[in-house]
Design a protein around this motif. Structure first.
Motif, short mmCIF file in Angstrom:
data_model
loop_
_atom_site.label_atom_id
_atom_site.label_comp_id
_atom_site.label_asym_id
_atom_site.label_seq_id
_atom_site.Cartn_x
_atom_site.Cartn_y
_atom_site.Cartn_z
N TYR A 58 0.84 -1.21 0.00
CA TYR A 58 0.00 0.00 0.00
C TYR A 58 0.87 1.25 0.00
CZ TYR A 58 -4.14 -2.79 1.32
OH TYR A 58 -5.18 -3.68 1.36
N MET A 59 1.87 1.28 0.86
CA MET A 59 2.69 2.48 1.01
C MET A 59 3.51 2.77 -0.25
SD MET A 59 1.81 3.59 3.92
CE MET A 59 2.92 4.68 4.77
N GLU A 60 3.80 1.74 -1.02
CA GLU A 60 4.58 1.93 -2.24
C GLU A 60 3.72 2.22 -3.46
OE1 GLU A 60 7.72 2.14 -2.44
OE2 GLU A 60 8.62 1.05 -0.76
N SER A 61 2.38 2.07 -3.32
CA SER A 61 1.52 2.05 -4.49
C SER A 61 0.87 3.37 -4.84
CB SER A 61 0.41 1.00 -4.30
OG SER A 61 0.97 -0.29 -4.17
N CYS A 62 0.88 4.34 -3.95
CA CYS A 62 0.17 5.59 -4.21
C CYS A 62 0.74 6.29 -5.44
CB CYS A 62 0.27 6.51 -2.99
SG CYS A 62 -0.58 8.10 -3.22
N ILE A 63 -0.14 6.65 -6.37
CA ILE A 63 0.28 7.34 -7.60
C ILE A 63 -0.07 8.83 -7.55
CG2 ILE A 63 0.20 5.26 -9.01
CD1 ILE A 63 -2.57 6.16 -10.00
N HIS A 64 -0.51 9.30 -6.38
CA HIS A 64 -0.80 10.74 -6.15
C HIS A 64 -1.84 11.27 -7.13
CE1 HIS A 64 2.65 10.62 -3.47
NE2 HIS A 64 3.35 10.07 -4.43
N CYS A 65 -2.87 10.47 -7.37
CA CYS A 65 -3.92 10.88 -8.30
C CYS A 65 -4.91 11.85 -7.67
CB CYS A 65 -4.65 9.66 -8.86
SG CYS A 65 -5.61 8.76 -7.60
N GLY A 66 -5.06 11.81 -6.36
CA GLY A 66 -5.97 12.70 -5.66
C GLY A 66 -7.42 12.26 -5.63
N MET A 67 -7.71 11.09 -6.16
CA MET A 67 -9.10 10.64 -6.18
C MET A 67 -9.66 10.42 -4.77
SD MET A 67 -9.21 8.00 -9.42
CE MET A 67 -10.95 7.66 -9.18
N ALA A 100 11.58 0.73 7.12
CA ALA A 100 11.12 -0.60 6.72
C ALA A 100 11.07 -0.83 5.22
CB ALA A 100 9.74 -0.87 7.33
N SER A 101 11.28 0.19 4.42
CA SER A 101 11.17 0.00 2.97
C SER A 101 12.41 -0.72 2.42
CB SER A 101 11.03 1.36 2.28
OG SER A 101 12.26 2.07 2.32
N PRO A 102 12.32 -1.23 1.20
CA PRO A 102 13.48 -1.93 0.62
C PRO A 102 14.73 -1.05 0.53
CG PRO A 102 11.50 -2.38 -0.64
CD PRO A 102 11.14 -1.31 0.33
N PHE A 103 14.54 0.26 0.47
CA PHE A 103 15.69 1.17 0.34
C PHE A 103 15.89 2.01 1.61
CE2 PHE A 103 13.94 0.47 -3.93
CZ PHE A 103 15.04 -0.09 -4.55
N ALA A 104 15.47 1.46 2.75
CA ALA A 104 15.56 2.19 4.01
C ALA A 104 16.99 2.63 4.31
CB ALA A 104 15.01 1.33 5.15
N PHE A 105 17.96 1.77 4.02
CA PHE A 105 19.36 2.10 4.30
C PHE A 105 19.78 3.37 3.57
CE2 PHE A 105 23.79 2.01 2.92
CZ PHE A 105 24.44 2.01 4.14
N ASN A 111 19.83 10.74 4.07
CA ASN A 111 18.87 11.64 4.71
C ASN A 111 17.82 12.14 3.72
OD1 ASN A 111 17.88 12.89 7.03
ND2 ASN A 111 18.96 14.81 6.59
N LEU A 112 17.34 11.20 2.91
CA LEU A 112 16.35 11.56 1.90
C LEU A 112 14.96 11.76 2.51
CD1 LEU A 112 17.44 9.16 -0.98
CD2 LEU A 112 17.94 11.60 -0.73
N LYS A 113 14.73 11.11 3.64
CA LYS A 113 13.47 11.32 4.36
C LYS A 113 13.82 11.81 5.77
CE LYS A 113 10.36 10.06 1.37
NZ LYS A 113 9.30 10.99 0.91
N ARG A 114 13.40 13.02 6.08
CA ARG A 114 13.76 13.60 7.37
C ARG A 114 13.02 12.88 8.50
NH1 ARG A 114 9.52 16.67 8.97
NH2 ARG A 114 8.03 17.36 7.40
N LYS A 115 13.56 13.02 9.69
CA LYS A 115 12.93 12.43 10.85
C LYS A 115 11.64 13.18 11.20
CE LYS A 115 17.04 10.52 13.08
NZ LYS A 115 17.86 10.49 14.32
N VAL A 116 10.69 12.44 11.68
CA VAL A 116 9.42 13.03 12.11
C VAL A 116 9.60 13.65 13.49
CG1 VAL A 116 7.00 12.53 12.65
CG2 VAL A 116 8.14 11.32 10.77
N THR A 117 8.98 14.79 13.73
CA THR A 117 9.08 15.48 15.02
C THR A 117 7.79 15.32 15.81
OG1 THR A 117 8.19 17.57 14.20
CG2 THR A 117 10.57 17.20 13.95
N VAL A 118 7.85 15.55 17.12
CA VAL A 118 6.66 15.45 17.94
C VAL A 118 5.66 16.53 17.56
CG1 VAL A 118 7.43 16.93 19.85
CG2 VAL A 118 5.83 15.02 20.29
N GLU A 119 6.16 17.69 17.14
CA GLU A 119 5.25 18.76 16.70
C GLU A 119 4.45 18.32 15.48
OE1 GLU A 119 8.33 20.39 19.20
OE2 GLU A 119 8.50 19.26 17.32
#
Length: 453
Positions: A58-67, A100-105, A111-119
């Protein structure tokens, strides 16, 4: 009165009739004493822990169509892009990519995906809880078949463990775990209510029979706000001559553990019903007019129990439909027009879409379907625990205007549903908008029109 005749003010300008928990003087939207860093790590760890191959797909499948945006009543009411259903999962998608993704390393190393903050999680609390009923309309419309509703449920697991649940929803869930009911309808209250209802309505309401073929459960809203549902249940089952009972060790079908995101509380609440059914030897467990109770037990019960349940589980509308069709429930005809509101968790998510229509056919009403009916029907806006959250009132009332227009356009004389939570939301919004429509119970319509032999 048509929808156009209603003098609709901005929701913030109107008084807010409330559900059951008084608004606290101070908002406590954090529980526990975790540090901010610990909250983030806990939320994301539990979200990722729930992942399997399907969720990862599911997480890999979104095509950002906006439907999914056009399918969401909160987006449709506000046109605010932040209410796009898939966007509600963005922090958790970031966690998936990093952890958890195949390219997590590579995501972490570069640092392609920044860390999530509590805010960010605090901001997303509104999107995960206040503006998502987990109705599944976005899931149904998604061209990639992403079950966004289930992913939001996973996100709620993480948010609960991190102590980031809206105060009112946390409070009713905690009360249900501690007292057995989110609204204070503990076993003694329920038993007393059954006794006085039996006296007032001169109907037999068996409680705590040692052996019974059928165990019946109720929702807390029915017990406290719509007790006529208890009477209606008794009238129908007595009419059929069944050996049935309520049990004080397992009567509460609502599951705020599931809605709040606490898996252990969800299990505890489900196991009370399962153990009570086994204890009395029931062959059938009837679930009440409650949408999320249906999903919690009908589709999650066996998983929680760890093996197939030793009894059948049916929503009350399914039970009524089958027995009206086979002639065991005999009803008089209602010579009026009626429109039916499909509860999301029973119809769209649960699949019991035809059952209430079979009941209505037996009652002989002129069924006037709403536009976008059955599986595509618009949510009332109160499910998923949203109706308990005070700060969600404004957007919930905005979203409900879609439902008002749907109903008014049918011109039907009667409005009915098979979910007490939907009924509560309709009552609340009827008072808020001074609307001239009153929601009725499918079960009570049957009970009021039984043919006595």
């Amino acid at each position: 009165m048509s929808n156009a005749d209603v003098n609709i003010k901005h929701p913030l300008e109107l008084d807010k009739p409330r559900f059951s928990i008084k608004k606290p003087e101070i908002r406590y939207d954090k529980q526990g004493d975790l540090t901010d860093d610990a909250r983030v790590q806990t939320a994301l760890k539990h979200f990722v822990r729930d992942f399997g191959a399907v969720a990862a797909t599911y997480m890999e499948s979104c095509i950002h169509c906006g439907m999914c945006a056009d399918a969401c009543h909160f987006y449709e009411a506000t046109k605010d892009p932040k209410y796009t259903p898939i966007w509600k999962l963005e922090p958790f998608k970031q966690a998936y990519k990093r952890e958890a993704s195949p390219f997590a390393f590579f995501y972490r190393a570069l640092n392609l995906k920044r860390k999530v903050t509590v805010e960010e999680l605090e901001e997303w609390q509104e999107l995960i809880y206040d503006s998502c009923t987990m109705c599944g309309r976005c899931t149904l419309i998604c061209p990639m078949a992403i079950d966004i509703s289930s992913l939001v449920g996973m996100a709620r697991h993480g948010m609960f463990q991190a102590g980031l649940v809206p105060h009112e929803l946390w409070a009713v869930a905690e009360r249900a775990e501690r007292e057995g009911s989110p609204l204070g309808a503990n076993a003694d209250v329920f038993k007393d209510r059954c006794e006085w209802l039996a006296d007032d309505h001169e109907v037999t309401i068996p409680v705590d029979k040692e052996k019974a073929d059928v165990l019946v459960s109720m929702s807390s809203i029915e017990i406290m706000k719509f007790p006529e549902s208890i009477v209606a249940t008794a009238k129908v089952l007595n009419h059929m001559g069944l050996n049935w009972t309520f049990r004080t060790d397992g009567y509460e079908a609502t599951n705020f553990g599931m809605l709040s995101g606490n898996s252990q509380w969800q299990k505890d609440m489900s196991m009370k019903l399962i153990n009570a059914a086994i204890a009395c030897g029931a062959q059938l467990l009837i679930l009440p007019e409650c949408g999320h109770a249906y999903g919690a037990m009908r589709w999650n019960g066996a998983n929680i129990y760890g093996k197939p349940l030793p009894f059948k589980v049916r929503h009350i509308s399914e039970f009524l439909a089958g027995n009206i069709q086979n002639g065991k429930i005999k009803v008089k005809k209602i010579d009026k027009s009626l429109t039916f509101h499909d509860p999301c968790q029973v119809s769209r998510r649960g699949g019991a879409t035809q059952a209430p229509r079979d009941v209505l056919a037996g009652l002989g009403v002129e069924l006037r379907e709403m536009e976008d009916t059955k599986g595509m029907n618009w949510c009332c806006g109160g499910g998923g625990g949203v109706v308990t959250i005070h700060r969600a009132d404004a957007i919930r009332y905005q979203a409900f205007q879609i439902k008002m227009k749907q109903v008014d356009n049918t011109g039907a004389e009667i409005l009915a549903t098979s979910c007490s939570n939907c009924r509560q939301t309709f009552d609340d919004c009827q008072a808020h908008f001074h609307w001239d429509k009153t929601m009725q119970s499918l079960l009570e319509l049957v009970a009021d029109n039984l043919v006595e032999e």
